[in-house]
Design an enzyme around this catalytic site. Structure first.
Site, short mmCIF file in Angstrom:
data_model
loop_
_atom_site.label_atom_id
_atom_site.label_comp_id
_atom_site.label_asym_id
_atom_site.label_seq_id
_atom_site.Cartn_x
_atom_site.Cartn_y
_atom_site.Cartn_z
N ALA A 1 4.38 4.12 3.06
CA ALA A 1 3.92 2.90 2.39
C ALA A 1 4.07 1.75 3.38
O ALA A 1 4.66 1.91 4.45
CB ALA A 1 4.76 2.64 1.15
N LYS A 2 3.51 0.63 3.08
CA LYS A 2 3.68 -0.56 3.93
C LYS A 2 3.30 -1.78 3.12
O LYS A 2 2.52 -1.69 2.17
CB LYS A 2 2.78 -0.47 5.17
CG LYS A 2 3.25 -1.32 6.34
CD LYS A 2 4.28 -0.59 7.18
CE LYS A 2 4.77 -1.45 8.33
NZ LYS A 2 5.66 -0.69 9.22
N GLY A 3 3.86 -2.93 3.50
CA GLY A 3 3.52 -4.16 2.80
C GLY A 3 3.33 -5.29 3.78
O GLY A 3 3.66 -5.16 4.97
N VAL B 1 0.86 -1.19 0.00
CA VAL B 1 0.00 0.00 0.00
C VAL B 1 0.89 1.24 0.00
O VAL B 1 1.80 1.35 0.82
CB VAL B 1 -0.93 0.02 1.24
CG1 VAL B 1 -1.75 1.30 1.25
CG2 VAL B 1 -1.83 -1.19 1.26
N ASP C 1 9.96 -5.28 8.91
CA ASP C 1 8.96 -4.99 9.95
C ASP C 1 8.81 -6.30 10.73
O ASP C 1 9.71 -7.15 10.70
CB ASP C 1 7.65 -4.50 9.32
CG ASP C 1 6.67 -3.98 10.35
OD1 ASP C 1 6.96 -2.96 10.99
OD2 ASP C 1 5.61 -4.60 10.55
#
Ligand code: NAD
Length: 429
Positions: free
Chosen positions: A118-120, A73, A159
């Site tokens: 952003a992040k995944g 995202v 993460d």
């Protein structure tokens, strides 16, 4: 002109159905009154810029096929490329990844590093898969999201349950696909694969730097101060060591194995060595062992939650005696607990500021990869200290000016920076 219908949120952004994303929307709404004319642009922060859902099909070691759901995202890229980690966890949801991506936009803007958010994530329990399987899953996921990541587009990082090895596989896969080694496509890499000195301890170090500033503002001094820490991992362990070295008394530590307490101050190097050997604080000799509930009620000056989200709730917020809470973890305090602590006069330095040391040193890694010129650890730590200190000072001034909490001041500063960038860039086409 006919009146325009109110902008309805797309169904997948409905705050009433989505836990973490709903919390984020509430936080953004709370700062709207402080944004002046910029609030015209606020709706851009209430939806991610881009959402990618990918299927990750993999052949397992036993020859069977498995499919995993993966996400990337990109919440905002107004101030620079997207930036944010990749989480491997069985409970990862799109709502969670969207919220984490938005909090990354706030974090990078709060400390003023030139990135968006952003992040995944991949929905899987990594403990159930071999290293070879995890490598195949990582490589396929990277190829799928390869369409939207890149050193100038969006830069993933570790993460929960991802690490330097996974970043090395991601960098290698992206590089193989484009036909050149592209070190800057991810950060948090091992040193041997283009990583940055000081990255591992950066978040804990940032926690210590903002804690020192907040203590000075509150008229407290570090030598002799009583500190309690939840989580003695990467973040909590580094912060506890730095407090110990600076003469504070770390009187209690709470991890997943229990609580250890010593009123005169724990021997942190010995405790960390014990955790390294046994996996947790339980069994450390010569200390009291209060219950987790008693941990929150301990008489202390500074409390550092550095383990999980949702730890300080309306159930235990009232017991807390600390004057200062420094949020090392992401989202350790629920909004109701925040209100209780505020009413008690407890100062909370929020996660989006307190744990931003990690993304700051990720920024240094990306800069070094781009210039192929590497800095010493001393240089990195000095630059980190300056950025964290300046960010805290600016946000603390804003909190005083607006008479709001440090959390709200962080959101005001960050949203203002992001929306100013939007306004200057204008709307395309
Ligand atoms: P870690 O895995 O190294 O350590 C986690 C610690 O939490 C361990 O000491 C573990 O025992 C403890 N813990 C786990 N479950 C617990 C429970 N039920 N009760 C009490 N303690 C428990 O993780 P980390 O990298 O130190 O991250 C900690 C927090 O900081 C997370 O919220 C993470 O998202 C956040 N964070 C980390 C970084 C980073 O650079 N590592 C950056 C920003 C935010």
């Amino acid at each position: 002109m006919p009146e325009q219908p109110a902008l309805a949120l797309p169904s997948y952004l409905n705050p009433h159905e989505l836990g973490p994303w709903g919390n984020y929307l509430e936080q953004v709404d709370r700062v709207a009154p402080y944004l002046g004319g910029l609030s015209r642009w606020l709706d851009t922060l209430k939806r991610p810029r881009r959402v990618m859902i990918v299927d990750v099909p993999v052949e397992l070691d036993d020859g069977t096929m498995a499919h995993f759901e993966g996400y990337r995202v990109q919440h905002s890229m107004a101030r620079g490329p997207g930036k944010g980690g990749v989480r491997y966890h069985q409970d990862v949801t799109l709502s969670e990844v969207m919220a984490l991506s938005a909090w990354m936009s706030i974090k990078t803007a709060a400390v003023n590093v030139p990135f968006g958010g952003a992040k995944g994530g991949i929905r899987l329990d990594p403990r159930r898969y071999s290293q070879r399987e995890l490598e195949r899953i990582t490589r396929r996921y990277t190829s799928e999201i390869g369409l939207i990541i890149g050193p100038q587009q969006d830069i993933p990082a570790p993460d929960v349950n991802t690490n330097g090895q996974i970043m090395a596989w991601m960098m290698d896969t992206y590089s193989m696909n484009v036909g050149a080694t592209v070190l800057g496509v991810v950060t948090g890499k091992p040193i041997s694969a283009g990583g940055c000195l000081g990255r591992v301890g950066a978040t804990g170090r940032g926690v210590f730097v903002v804690a020192s500033s907040a203590m000075r503002d509150a008229g407290m001094s570090i030598p002799g101060a009583r500190v309690t820490v939840q989580g003695l991992g990467n973040v909590g362990g580094t912060a506890a060591s730095l407090f110990h070295e600076a003469g504070a008394k770390v009187i209690a530590v709470h991890d997943h194995t229990g609580v250890v307490h010593q009123a005169s101050g724990l021997d942190i190097p010995a405790l960390r060595a014990h955790v390294g050997r046994t996996g947790g604080v339980a069994g450390f000799p010569g200390v009291d062992t209060p219950t987790p509930d008693e941990f929150w009620a301990l008489d202390t000056d500074v409390l550092i939650p550095a383990a999980l989200e949702g730890q300080i709730t309306r159930r235990n917020a009232d017991m807390i005696k600390a004057r200062l809470i420094i949020e090392g973890a992401n989202g350790p305090t629920t909004p109701e607990a925040d209100d209780i602590l505020d009413a008690k006069g407890v100062i909370v330095v929020p996660d989006v500021l307190a744990n931003a040391g990690g993304v700051t040193v990720s920024y240094f890694e990306w800069v070094q990869n781009a210039s192929s010129f590497y800095w010493s650890e001393e240089e990195i730590n000095t630059r980190l200290d300056v950025i964290m200190h300046d960010a805290y000072a600016a946000i603390s001034t804003s909190a005083t000016e607006h008479k709001v909490s440090l959390r709200t001041a962080c959101f005001i500063t960050a949203c203002t920076r992001i929306l100013e960038a939007h306004q200057m860039r204008g709307l395309y086409p």
